[in-house]
Write a protein that holds these residues in place. Structure first.
Motif, PDB file in Angstrom:
ATOM      1  N   VAL A  65      32.425 -34.626  61.844  1.00 31.49           N
ATOM      2  CA  VAL A  65      31.503 -34.661  62.982  1.00 31.49           C
ATOM      3  C   VAL A  65      30.486 -35.768  62.723  1.00 31.49           C
ATOM      4  N   GLU A  66      29.975 -36.348  63.798  1.00 31.41           N
ATOM      5  CA  GLU A  66      28.874 -37.316  63.663  1.00 31.41           C
ATOM      6  C   GLU A  66      27.596 -36.672  64.174  1.00 31.41           C
ATOM      7  N   ALA A  67      26.549 -36.735  63.359  1.00 31.36           N
ATOM      8  CA  ALA A  67      25.238 -36.224  63.779  1.00 31.36           C
ATOM      9  C   ALA A  67      24.560 -37.264  64.661  1.00 31.36           C
ATOM     10  N   LEU A  68      24.092 -36.840  65.824  1.00 26.54           N
ATOM     11  CA  LEU A  68      23.402 -37.746  66.753  1.00 26.54           C
ATOM     12  C   LEU A  68      22.071 -37.109  67.133  1.00 26.54           C
ATOM     13  N   VAL A  69      20.994 -37.839  66.880  1.00 26.81           N
ATOM     14  CA  VAL A  69      19.668 -37.248  67.074  1.00 26.81           C
ATOM     15  C   VAL A  69      19.274 -37.247  68.554  1.00 26.81           C
ATOM     16  N   ARG A  70      18.533 -36.198  68.942  1.00 24.90           N
ATOM     17  CA  ARG A  70      18.006 -36.071  70.299  1.00 24.90           C
ATOM     18  C   ARG A  70      16.520 -35.796  70.214  1.00 24.90           C
ATOM     19  N   TRP A  71      15.764 -36.366  71.155  1.00 24.87           N
ATOM     20  CA  TRP A  71      14.323 -36.108  71.194  1.00 24.87           C
ATOM     21  C   TRP A  71      13.977 -35.478  72.536  1.00 24.87           C
ATOM     22  N   GLN A  72      13.544 -34.232  72.468  1.00 20.34           N
ATOM     23  CA  GLN A  72      13.147 -33.498  73.661  1.00 20.34           C
ATOM     24  C   GLN A  72      11.636 -33.336  73.632  1.00 20.34           C
ATOM     25  N   ASN A  73      10.950 -34.133  74.472  1.00 22.19           N
ATOM     26  CA  ASN A  73       9.488 -34.069  74.510  1.00 22.19           C
ATOM     27  C   ASN A  73       9.052 -33.329  75.772  1.00 22.19           C
ATOM     28  N   PRO A  74       8.043 -32.420  75.655  1.00 19.56           N
ATOM     29  CA  PRO A  74       7.625 -31.633  76.817  1.00 19.56           C
ATOM     30  C   PRO A  74       7.184 -32.495  77.994  1.00 19.56           C
ATOM     31  N   GLU A  75       6.561 -33.641  77.726  1.00 19.81           N
ATOM     32  CA  GLU A  75       6.101 -34.484  78.837  1.00 19.81           C
ATOM     33  C   GLU A  75       7.125 -35.525  79.253  1.00 19.81           C
ATOM     34  N   LEU A  76       7.819 -36.089  78.277  1.00 21.49           N
ATOM     35  CA  LEU A  76       8.742 -37.191  78.580  1.00 21.49           C
ATOM     36  C   LEU A  76      10.139 -36.711  78.934  1.00 21.49           C
ATOM     37  N   GLY A  77      10.434 -35.459  78.598  1.00 27.28           N
ATOM     38  CA  GLY A  77      11.806 -34.966  78.774  1.00 27.28           C
ATOM     39  C   GLY A  77      12.671 -35.459  77.639  1.00 27.28           C
ATOM     40  N   MET A  78      13.959 -35.641  77.934  1.00 31.01           N
ATOM     41  CA  MET A  78      14.902 -36.086  76.907  1.00 31.01           C
ATOM     42  C   MET A  78      14.822 -37.599  76.775  1.00 31.01           C
ATOM     43  N   VAL A  79      14.508 -38.083  75.598  1.00 32.87           N
ATOM     44  CA  VAL A  79      14.476 -39.532  75.345  1.00 32.87           C
ATOM     45  C   VAL A  79      15.712 -39.881  74.512  1.00 32.87           C
ATOM     46  N   SER A  80      16.455 -40.874  74.953  1.00 34.69           N
ATOM     47  CA  SER A  80      17.716 -41.175  74.253  1.00 34.69           C
ATOM     48  C   SER A  80      17.449 -41.953  72.965  1.00 34.69           C
ATOM     49  N   PRO A  81      18.306 -41.764  71.966  1.00 29.22           N
ATOM     50  CA  PRO A  81      18.098 -42.467  70.691  1.00 29.22           C
ATOM     51  C   PRO A  81      18.155 -43.987  70.854  1.00 29.22           C
ATOM     52  N   GLY A  82      18.900 -44.449  71.864  1.00 31.87           N
ATOM     53  CA  GLY A  82      18.931 -45.884  72.141  1.00 31.87           C
ATOM     54  C   GLY A  82      17.540 -46.421  72.434  1.00 31.87           C
ATOM     55  N   VAL A  83      16.654 -45.548  72.965  1.00 30.66           N
ATOM     56  CA  VAL A  83      15.273 -45.945  73.263  1.00 30.66           C
ATOM     57  C   VAL A  83      14.352 -45.718  72.070  1.00 30.66           C
ATOM     58  N   PHE A  84      14.420 -44.541  71.444  1.00 26.47           N
ATOM     59  CA  PHE A  84      13.383 -44.247  70.455  1.00 26.47           C
ATOM     60  C   PHE A  84      13.722 -44.682  69.033  1.00 26.47           C
ATOM     61  N   ILE A  85      14.997 -44.874  68.716  1.00 26.81           N
ATOM     62  CA  ILE A  85      15.310 -45.338  67.353  1.00 26.81           C
ATOM     63  C   ILE A  85      14.726 -46.741  67.104  1.00 26.81           C
ATOM     64  N   PRO A  86      14.873 -47.685  68.064  1.00 33.66           N
ATOM     65  CA  PRO A  86      14.242 -48.991  67.837  1.00 33.66           C
ATOM     66  C   PRO A  86      12.726 -48.896  67.660  1.00 33.66           C
ATOM     67  N   ILE A  87      12.082 -47.982  68.409  1.00 30.45           N
ATOM     68  CA  ILE A  87      10.631 -47.810  68.266  1.00 30.45           C
ATOM     69  C   ILE A  87      10.311 -47.211  66.893  1.00 30.45           C
ATOM     70  N   ALA A  88      11.128 -46.254  66.490  1.00 34.69           N
ATOM     71  CA  ALA A  88      10.941 -45.650  65.168  1.00 34.69           C
ATOM     72  C   ALA A  88      11.113 -46.701  64.078  1.00 34.69           C
ATOM     73  N   GLU A  89      12.048 -47.607  64.304  1.00 37.61           N
ATOM     74  CA  GLU A  89      12.292 -48.656  63.310  1.00 37.61           C
ATOM     75  C   GLU A  89      11.103 -49.588  63.197  1.00 37.61           C
ATOM     76  N   GLU A  90      10.600 -50.034  64.345  1.00 34.75           N
ATOM     77  CA  GLU A  90       9.539 -51.037  64.298  1.00 34.75           C
ATOM     78  C   GLU A  90       8.207 -50.457  63.852  1.00 34.75           C
TER      79      GLU A  90
END
Ligand code: C2E
Ligand code: MG
Ligand code: MG
Ligand code: MG
Length: 299
Positions: A65-90
């Motif tokens: 299996v491949e683990a794929l992270v998900r971010w569920q924020n109460p205000e933003l809803g579901m943010v895709s890793p394609g969006v937040f991984i680059p932010i986490a990186e920088e």
């Protein structure tokens, strides 16, 4: 044009003046908001891992299996890793977030083993995470802390992470290999696809990028590239995993080209842990009782 400006800004680095277009300022503002919320995502239990099963292409047997992270924020809803991984990186947040991902995935793999489901788990490592000092020690410590046998861990790396310093990258990869971890190059065929790296890096598997899989049934060029990648990989004794397999037609073409493994919506979407547990136990029950092989239509 924004892409070019962003690229140039990155090239200039922090100490230089950077020019942003007006729409990039908006993007930058939104980034800061995301970054601020991401900072607390792990402690607020907003991160969750989904797991996408991979199967042997001929038998349909689950091979991992491949683990794929998900971010569920109460205000933003579901943010895709394609969006937040680059932010986490920088922002550097990728290090604590990456540690959480690794720990959670290893603990889940161990829990599955204890339930009799012996399934290796693949974890994506981002470039910054890979380059952060002490990555090999962090991975080793996580394995020790969770008690997972390293042979049940696979790390998915991308080519971009080793561009800067191939020698150092090889050292790190070798320390992963020494632990018994499986190493896979992700999204192969996009980016630089430096073929000499395939030979120099101590890799076990290659994931054929989903863009080729998507186009292979209607684009002779995409099919030709896929087959060339498969041939090179096989001659270097690398197994190939096709990603983004959505149709039987794609599956058949890949099976005919001797691709070993597949992953994609055709077989299963990424699933929350409990759903994945159910999927794994159901398939295991079938594979023990059923002798009919997975129907690919190919021989
Ligand atoms: P990836 O590692 O190449 O993961 C495959 C992506 O393709 C996943 O998107 C998956 O949900 C999606 N996918 C799987 N099967 C299909 C299919 O049949 N059709 C289509 N169209 N898509 C399919 P996701 O989960 O949005 O992740 C996107 C990327 O974000 C990943 O690409 C990976 O680069 C990164 N990422 C995800 N989770 C993590 C993580 O835990 N750590 C790091 N560092 N990066 C992650
Ligand atoms: Mg991946
Ligand atoms: Mg991939
Ligand atoms: Mg991909």
């Amino acid at each position: 044009a924004a892409d070019v400006a962003m690229y140039q800004a990155k090239q200039l680095g922090r100490s230089n003046i950077q020019y942003y277009s007006p729409d990039m300022r908006v993007a930058a503002g939104k980034r800061l908001t995301l970054e601020g919320k991401l900072r607390h995502a792990a402690e607020n239990n907003e991160l969750v891992l989904h797991y996408q099963p991979k199967a042997d292409i001929k038998s349909g047997r689950i091979v991992g299996v491949e683990a794929l992270v998900r971010w569920q924020n109460p205000e933003l809803g579901m943010v895709s890793p394609g969006v937040f991984i680059p932010i986490a990186e920088e922002s550097g947040l990728i290090v604590p977030i990456g540690d959480w991902i690794l720990r959670t995935a290893c603990a889940q793999a161990l829990a599955w083993q204890q339930a009799g489901l012996h399934i290796p788990v693949a974890v994506n490592l981002s470039a910054k995470q890979f380059q952060a000092p002490g990555i090999a020690a962090r991975v080793r410590d996580t394995l020790e802390a969770t008690g997972l046998d390293p042979h049940y861990l696979e790390l998915e790396l991308t080519e971009s992470m080793s561009m800067g310093n191939p020698e150092k990258s090889i050292d790190i990869m070798q320390s992963f290999k020494a632990l018994g971890i499986t190493l896979t190059i992700d999204d192969f065929g996009t980016g630089y696809s430096n073929l000499s790296y395939l030979q120099r890096f101590p890799l076990d598997k290659l994931k054929l990028d989903q863009s080729f899989v998507r186009d292979m049934t209607h684009s002779p060029e995409a099919l030709a590239i896929s087959q060339a990648v498969l041939a090179v990989a096989h001659s270097l004794h690398l197994k190939v995993v096709a990603e983004g397999v959505e149709t039987l037609e794609q599956l058949q073409l890949l099976a005919k080209s001797n691709c070993e493994e597949m992953q994609g919506y055709y077989f299963s979407r990424p699933l929350p842990a409990e759903d994945c547990t159910r999927f794994l136990s159901e398939k295991r029950r079938l594979s023990l009782q059923e002798t009919v092989p997975f129907k690919t239509g190919a021989t």
